[in-house]
Design a protein around this motif. Structure first.
Motif, short mmCIF file in Angstrom:
data_model
loop_
_atom_site.label_atom_id
_atom_site.label_comp_id
_atom_site.label_asym_id
_atom_site.label_seq_id
_atom_site.Cartn_x
_atom_site.Cartn_y
_atom_site.Cartn_z
N MET A 151 0.82 -1.20 0.00
CA MET A 151 0.00 0.00 0.00
C MET A 151 0.87 1.27 0.00
O MET A 151 0.51 2.25 -0.65
N ARG A 152 1.98 1.23 0.72
CA ARG A 152 2.87 2.39 0.75
C ARG A 152 3.47 2.64 -0.62
O ARG A 152 3.67 3.78 -1.01
N LYS A 153 3.81 1.59 -1.33
CA LYS A 153 4.39 1.74 -2.66
C LYS A 153 3.39 2.40 -3.61
O LYS A 153 3.75 3.27 -4.39
N LEU A 154 2.13 1.99 -3.53
CA LEU A 154 1.09 2.58 -4.37
C LEU A 154 0.90 4.06 -4.03
O LEU A 154 0.81 4.90 -4.92
N PHE A 155 0.88 4.37 -2.74
CA PHE A 155 0.73 5.76 -2.30
C PHE A 155 1.92 6.60 -2.78
O PHE A 155 1.77 7.71 -3.26
N GLY A 156 3.13 6.07 -2.64
CA GLY A 156 4.33 6.77 -3.09
C GLY A 156 4.32 6.98 -4.59
O GLY A 156 4.68 8.06 -5.08
N PHE A 157 3.91 5.98 -5.35
CA PHE A 157 3.83 6.08 -6.80
C PHE A 157 2.83 7.16 -7.21
O PHE A 157 3.11 7.98 -8.09
N LEU A 158 1.64 7.17 -6.58
CA LEU A 158 0.63 8.18 -6.89
C LEU A 158 1.12 9.59 -6.55
O LEU A 158 0.86 10.55 -7.27
N LEU A 159 1.84 9.70 -5.45
CA LEU A 159 2.38 11.00 -5.04
C LEU A 159 3.39 11.51 -6.07
O LEU A 159 3.38 12.69 -6.43
N ILE A 160 4.24 10.63 -6.58
CA ILE A 160 5.23 11.00 -7.58
C ILE A 160 4.53 11.40 -8.88
O ILE A 160 4.90 12.40 -9.52
N VAL A 161 3.51 10.66 -9.29
CA VAL A 161 2.78 10.98 -10.51
C VAL A 161 2.11 12.35 -10.39
O VAL A 161 2.16 13.17 -11.32
N ILE A 162 1.50 12.62 -9.26
CA ILE A 162 0.84 13.92 -9.05
C ILE A 162 1.87 15.05 -9.09
O ILE A 162 1.63 16.11 -9.69
N ALA A 163 3.04 14.82 -8.49
CA ALA A 163 4.08 15.85 -8.50
C ALA A 163 4.57 16.10 -9.93
O ALA A 163 4.76 17.26 -10.34
N ILE A 164 4.74 15.07 -10.71
CA ILE A 164 5.19 15.23 -12.10
C ILE A 164 4.15 15.98 -12.91
O ILE A 164 4.48 16.88 -13.69
N ILE A 165 2.88 15.63 -12.73
CA ILE A 165 1.81 16.32 -13.45
C ILE A 165 1.77 17.80 -13.06
O ILE A 165 1.62 18.68 -13.91
N ALA A 166 1.93 18.09 -11.77
CA ALA A 166 1.90 19.48 -11.30
C ALA A 166 3.05 20.28 -11.90
O ALA A 166 2.87 21.42 -12.34
N VAL A 167 4.25 19.71 -11.92
CA VAL A 167 5.41 20.40 -12.48
C VAL A 167 5.21 20.61 -13.98
O VAL A 167 5.48 21.70 -14.51
N TYR A 168 4.74 19.61 -14.68
CA TYR A 168 4.49 19.72 -16.13
C TYR A 168 3.47 20.83 -16.41
O TYR A 168 3.67 21.67 -17.28
N TYR A 169 2.38 20.85 -15.66
CA TYR A 169 1.34 21.87 -15.85
C TYR A 169 1.91 23.27 -15.59
O TYR A 169 1.66 24.21 -16.33
N ASP A 170 2.70 23.39 -14.54
CA ASP A 170 3.25 24.69 -14.18
C ASP A 170 4.21 25.20 -15.25
O ASP A 170 4.24 26.38 -15.57
N LEU A 171 5.00 24.30 -15.82
CA LEU A 171 5.97 24.71 -16.83
C LEU A 171 5.33 24.99 -18.20
O LEU A 171 5.81 25.84 -18.94
N THR A 172 4.27 24.26 -18.54
CA THR A 172 3.66 24.46 -19.86
C THR A 172 2.58 25.51 -19.86
O THR A 172 2.56 26.40 -20.69
N VAL A 173 1.65 25.42 -18.93
CA VAL A 173 0.52 26.35 -18.89
C VAL A 173 0.82 27.50 -17.97
O VAL A 173 0.54 28.65 -18.28
N GLY A 174 1.39 27.21 -16.82
CA GLY A 174 1.72 28.24 -15.85
C GLY A 174 0.56 28.50 -14.91
O GLY A 174 -0.59 28.15 -15.18
#
Length: 129
Positions: free
Chosen positions: A1-24
């Protein structure tokens, strides 16, 4: 369960950084297209003479009720209202940012500090300590 939570957290962080850099996340200013220009009736010489006359004649201080003194400065690339006022004072300014912004607008016919343009001349407030 921790691995799934960690994976989801990393995916959300990557999406947030991508959105911030492309759309702002900061609002963007949409410039209105310039109106179509009519054929120029003035010659280049007349325009140059008018510009020289405007530069040579000092503008009167627009708001005589302003309690402090003001200096007329031509804006260069990379400068802001606050950076110019700090340069005029050679250090910290004895006024708040809001006060500097308000005084700048009063001195320049309600032009907002965000609307200054390169190579244009504006009045900047100076304060005594």
């Amino acid at each position: 369960m921790r691995k799934l939570f960690g994976f989801l957290l990393i995916v959300i962080a990557i999406i947030a950084v991508y959105y911030d850099l492309t759309v702002g996340t900061l609002p963007t200013v949409v410039e209105e297209p310039a109106p179509p220009q009519a054929e120029a009736t003035e010659t280049e010489e007349e325009k140059n003479e008018e510009e020289q006359n405007e530069q040579e004649s000092p503008r009167p201080l627009p708001d005589s009720s302003f309690n402090e003194s003001a200096v007329e400065v031509t804006v260069e690339p990379g400068q802001t209202v606050l950076s110019i006022v700090e340069q005029l004072h050679e250090g910290p300014v004895p006024a708040s940012i809001q006060q500097v912004s308000h005084d700048f607008s009063r001195l320049n016919n309600d032009i907002l500090p965000e609307e200054i343009q390169i190579d244009q001349t504006y009045w900047f407030p100076t304060y005594s300590p």
